[in-house]
Scaffold this motif. Structure first.
Motif, PDB file in Angstrom:
ATOM      1  N   ARG A 120     -22.919 -29.129 -69.378  1.00  0.00           N
ATOM      2  CA  ARG A 120     -22.851 -27.919 -70.184  1.00  0.00           C
ATOM      3  C   ARG A 120     -24.145 -27.770 -70.971  1.00  0.00           C
ATOM      4  O   ARG A 120     -24.595 -28.697 -71.656  1.00  0.00           O
ATOM      5  CB  ARG A 120     -21.655 -28.025 -71.145  1.00  0.00           C
ATOM      6  N   LYS A 125     -28.390 -18.355 -76.180  1.00  0.00           N
ATOM      7  CA  LYS A 125     -27.756 -18.968 -77.347  1.00  0.00           C
ATOM      8  C   LYS A 125     -27.353 -17.923 -78.384  1.00  0.00           C
ATOM      9  O   LYS A 125     -28.189 -17.114 -78.811  1.00  0.00           O
ATOM     10  CB  LYS A 125     -28.711 -19.960 -78.019  1.00  0.00           C
ATOM     11  N   SER A 179     -17.712 -18.658 -79.562  1.00  0.00           N
ATOM     12  CA  SER A 179     -16.858 -18.343 -80.697  1.00  0.00           C
ATOM     13  C   SER A 179     -17.094 -16.922 -81.233  1.00  0.00           C
ATOM     14  O   SER A 179     -16.150 -16.174 -81.503  1.00  0.00           O
ATOM     15  CB  SER A 179     -17.187 -19.360 -81.779  1.00  0.00           C
ATOM     16  N   ARG A 231     -13.115 -25.262 -81.723  1.00  0.00           N
ATOM     17  CA  ARG A 231     -14.456 -25.692 -82.151  1.00  0.00           C
ATOM     18  C   ARG A 231     -14.624 -25.602 -83.668  1.00  0.00           C
ATOM     19  O   ARG A 231     -15.728 -25.591 -84.171  1.00  0.00           O
ATOM     20  CB  ARG A 231     -15.536 -24.887 -81.420  1.00  0.00           C
TER      21      ARG A 231
HETATM   22  C1  PEP Z   1     -22.355 -23.569 -78.307  1.00  0.00           C
HETATM   23  O1  PEP Z   1     -21.395 -23.909 -77.602  1.00  0.00           O
HETATM   24  O2  PEP Z   1     -23.509 -23.991 -78.146  1.00  0.00           O
HETATM   25  C2  PEP Z   1     -22.081 -22.656 -79.439  1.00  0.00           C
HETATM   26  C3  PEP Z   1     -23.023 -21.928 -79.998  1.00  0.00           C
HETATM   27  O3  PEP Z   1     -20.811 -22.746 -79.824  1.00  0.00           O
HETATM   28  P1  PEP Z   1     -19.882 -21.774 -80.706  1.00  0.00           P
HETATM   29  O4  PEP Z   1     -19.765 -20.511 -79.931  1.00  0.00           O
HETATM   30  O5  PEP Z   1     -18.595 -22.557 -80.760  1.00  0.00           O
HETATM   31  O6  PEP Z   1     -20.538 -21.615 -82.044  1.00  0.00           O
END
Ligand code: PEP
Ligand code: MN
Length: 342
Positions: A120, A125, A179, A231
């Motif tokens: 993963r 991002k 998220s 998470r």
């Molecule tokens: C990630 O999985 O790198 C991430 C940014 O996670 P989240 O969406 O849970 O903040």
């Protein structure tokens, strides 16, 4: 209502008959199992017995739940040959961001021998600040795929926006919804249409019901399956980045009997607590873990403080992939009518 057809039924003919009764029916297929129609709530009121009398209809189930497709999802769920909800924990791991071909290859080469079969890493991002590193972008998808192929691994990566879905789907066995996007219904639809399994992260202020309904969107629009990922939710205490809600993990695992995994990396934001919370996640019923690791976290372009060092990751992988779960993985749901969650 869910109308399930007999194996030799003519789906077109059944749909016509349903429409003539004033029912809005949407076809719902899985790779395995019978053809089903979901009857939309704005349809006319028709007694289930009338539908059952149609040629080709095998059963009619009243959906007492707002997420009937999620309730019918069965364990285990296979992704690139890895079974979520099978006898072993699933370890998904890699760097927060795919930074270069060398970086991701090096990480894959150390994770694969430890038993990690799903690599993963992020190409796109979702960062809270527009000034933070936003990911390399599409080019990184190829680097991720090449590293996974070389070491016999599957790929999980995030689709950040609708325009990235096709590229992500072309490179990954499983698509991550982050998220911040759990409530982005047009993205959920687009990702679902790729027909792949989805790793659905919980929105940081989402209720369990909203999370389940986001999963329902995905199945309704064609996703091959949904694995829920806790998470951490928004708490009031900044000592840890978020508040890891293990009660919801237990609820999904033991009451809804759904595949749920835990991402302690984003929940905690610090590497020193990841191993104890991984143990707790497994005890609560999580069927897998999503862990960030980096060869040189001090130089990581994103989420360095929570990335496990190589030796720390090895210790975690050895413990998590060894033997039986200390809390007992929840049993898979048997085929047949789904028990209503209490
Ligand atoms: C990630 O999985 O790198 C991430 C940014 O996670 P989240 O969406 O849970 O903040
Ligand atoms: Mn991250």
């Amino acid at each position: 209502m869910i109308v399930t057809l007999a194996p030799d039924a003519d789906p077109q003919g059944v749909r016509r008959a349903l429409t003539e009764m004033g029912l809005w029916a949407c076809r719902y297929d899985r790779e395995e199992g019978p053809v089903c129609f979901t009857v939309q709530p704005w349809s006319e009121a028709v007694q289930p017995e009338r539908i059952l009398s149609l040629e080709g209809v095998e059963s009619v189930a009243r959906a007492a739940s707002p997420h009937p497709l999620i309730d019918r999802q069965r364990l285990p769920l296979s992704v690139a040959g890895v079974r979520f909800g099978g006898p072993r924990q699933v370890l998904m791991a890699g760097p927060c961001s795919v930074e270069s071909p060398e970086q991701i290859r090096r990480i894959a080469s150390r994770l694969a021998p430890l038993g990690v079969r799903l690599l993963r890493g992020g190409a796109f991002k979702p960062r809270t600040s527009p000034y933070a590193f936003q990911g390399v972008g599409e080019q990184a998808l190829g680097w991720l795929r090449a590293a996974a192929d070389e070491f016999g691994m599957g790929v999980i990566t995030e689709a950040l926006g609708e325009s990235t879905v096709d590229a992500v789907a072309a490179h990954a066995e499983m698509i991550q919804i982050g998220s911040r996007n759990m409530h982005s219904y047009s993205l959920l639809r687009e990702v679902a249409r790729a027909g792949k399994p989805v790793l659905l992260k919980r929105g940081m202020a989402a209720t369990v019901e909203e999370w389940l309904l986001a999963g329902e969107y995905l199945l309704y629009h064609g996703a091959a399956g949904v694995v829920f990922c806790e998470r951490g939710i928004r708490g009031f205490d900044p000592s840890t980045r978020n508040l890891l809600d293990l009660a919801s993990v237990a609820l999904l695992a033991h009451v809804h009997r759904l595949p749920v995994v835990v991402d302690p990396s984003h929940a905690l934001g610090r590497r020193d607590l990841i191993l104890p919370l991984s143990r707790a996640a497994r005890a609560a019923g999580a069927v897998g873990l999503l862990i960030e690791t980096h060869d040189d976290p001090g130089r990581s372009l994103s989420d360095g403080p929570q990335a496990l060092l190589p030796a720390e990751f090895e210790e975690l992988a050895k413990e998590m992939l060894r033997g039986e779960s200390i809390g007992g993985t929840p049993p898979g749901r048997e085929a047949g009518p789904t028990a209503r969650p209490r």
